[in-house]
Scaffold this motif. Sequence first.
Motif, PDB file in Angstrom:
ATOM      1  N   TYR A  38       3.586   0.657  -6.633  1.00 22.55           N
ATOM      2  CA  TYR A  38       4.628   2.106  -7.168  1.00 22.55           C
ATOM      3  C   TYR A  38       5.555   1.965  -6.688  1.00 22.55           C
ATOM      4  O   TYR A  38       5.812   1.972  -5.111  1.00 22.55           O
ATOM      5  CB  TYR A  38       3.880   3.377  -6.310  1.00 22.55           C
ATOM      6  CG  TYR A  38       4.404   4.565  -7.172  1.00 22.55           C
ATOM      7  CD1 TYR A  38       4.495   5.199  -8.000  1.00 22.55           C
ATOM      8  CD2 TYR A  38       4.928   5.470  -5.822  1.00 22.55           C
ATOM      9  CE1 TYR A  38       5.121   6.579  -8.426  1.00 22.55           C
ATOM     10  CE2 TYR A  38       5.104   6.513  -5.681  1.00 22.55           C
ATOM     11  CZ  TYR A  38       5.875   7.133  -7.693  1.00 22.55           C
ATOM     12  OH  TYR A  38       6.429   8.535  -8.045  1.00 22.55           O
ATOM     13  N   ARG A  56      -0.223   1.134  -4.911  1.00 20.57           N
ATOM     14  CA  ARG A  56      -0.364   2.525  -6.223  1.00 20.57           C
ATOM     15  C   ARG A  56      -1.968   2.997  -5.772  1.00 20.57           C
ATOM     16  O   ARG A  56      -2.561   2.423  -6.027  1.00 20.57           O
ATOM     17  CB  ARG A  56      -0.316   2.511  -7.421  1.00 20.57           C
ATOM     18  CG  ARG A  56      -0.672   3.930  -8.034  1.00 20.57           C
ATOM     19  CD  ARG A  56      -0.672   2.666  -9.658  1.00 20.57           C
ATOM     20  NE  ARG A  56      -0.639   1.435 -10.287  1.00 20.57           N
ATOM     21  CZ  ARG A  56      -2.133   2.100 -10.377  1.00 20.57           C
ATOM     22  NH1 ARG A  56      -2.902   3.411 -10.841  1.00 20.57           N
ATOM     23  NH2 ARG A  56      -2.795   0.942 -11.193  1.00 20.57           N
ATOM     24  N   ILE A  60      -1.160   6.049 -12.561  1.00 25.06           N
ATOM     25  CA  ILE A  60       0.288   6.212 -13.370  1.00 25.06           C
ATOM     26  C   ILE A  60       0.873   7.698 -13.587  1.00 25.06           C
ATOM     27  O   ILE A  60       1.966   7.551 -13.983  1.00 25.06           O
ATOM     28  CB  ILE A  60      -0.293   5.339 -14.064  1.00 25.06           C
ATOM     29  CG1 ILE A  60      -0.552   4.954 -15.030  1.00 25.06           C
ATOM     30  CG2 ILE A  60      -0.373   4.189 -13.316  1.00 25.06           C
ATOM     31  CD1 ILE A  60      -0.538   4.197 -16.343  1.00 25.06           C
TER      32      ILE A  60
END
Length: 186
Positions: A38, A56, A60
Motif C-alpha cells: 500500500y 497492506r 483495499i
Amino acid sequence: MKRLLDLALALMAAVILAIPLFFVVLAVRMTSPGPALYWSDRVGRNNSVFRMPKFRSMRIDTPAVATHLLENPAQWLTPIGSFLRKSSLDELPQLWSIFRGDMSFVGPRPALFNQHDLIALRTEKGVHSLLPGLTGWAQINGRDELPIPQKVALDEEYLQRRSLAFDIRIIWLTFWRVVRRDGVAH
C-alpha cells in the motif's frame, strides 16, 4: 554520518530480511485481494509529500484516514492485518523510503497527508525540518496511544536531543518494544 548509517542499516536489513519479506508478500496476496504493498501519501521533511510503502494490512476499500479516525478499525483489517501491525512487519517496505532518502531510521513518524493538526503543530515546533523516521522517540514512548500534542512534544524533544548515540538508543528500544508489542493499537 546519519545518512551513511541509514544506508548501511537499510542494506543490512534488506539482505537479512529478503526471505521473510518474500513470505509476507505471499501471505498478503493469498489472504486478501489487491496488491501486497500500500503506497501512502506522507508528509516528509519541510512538509513535502512523498509516497511511503507498507505491507497492506487493511482492505483495499478502506478510507484513507488515520486508523484512529475509523469508527471500527478492526472491520477493515485483512485476515493477517492485525498480525502484520502487531509485529510491525507492515513497516518493513519503508526500507525503500530510507534508500531513496525520503526517510531515516530514526525521526518523527511521517504524518498522513491529511493529518492537518499534526502537521501544523510539528511545523510550529520546528519538527517539520527533520527527516521522518521508521521509528522515533514518540514511537517508543507510546506509539499509537499518544495524543497529538504529546507526540509532537516528544518529536520536539528528539529535535533538541538528536545525536548518533540517541539514535542508537532509540533503535535498541524500538527492537524491544516490537518484540514485546508495546503500544500497538491494532
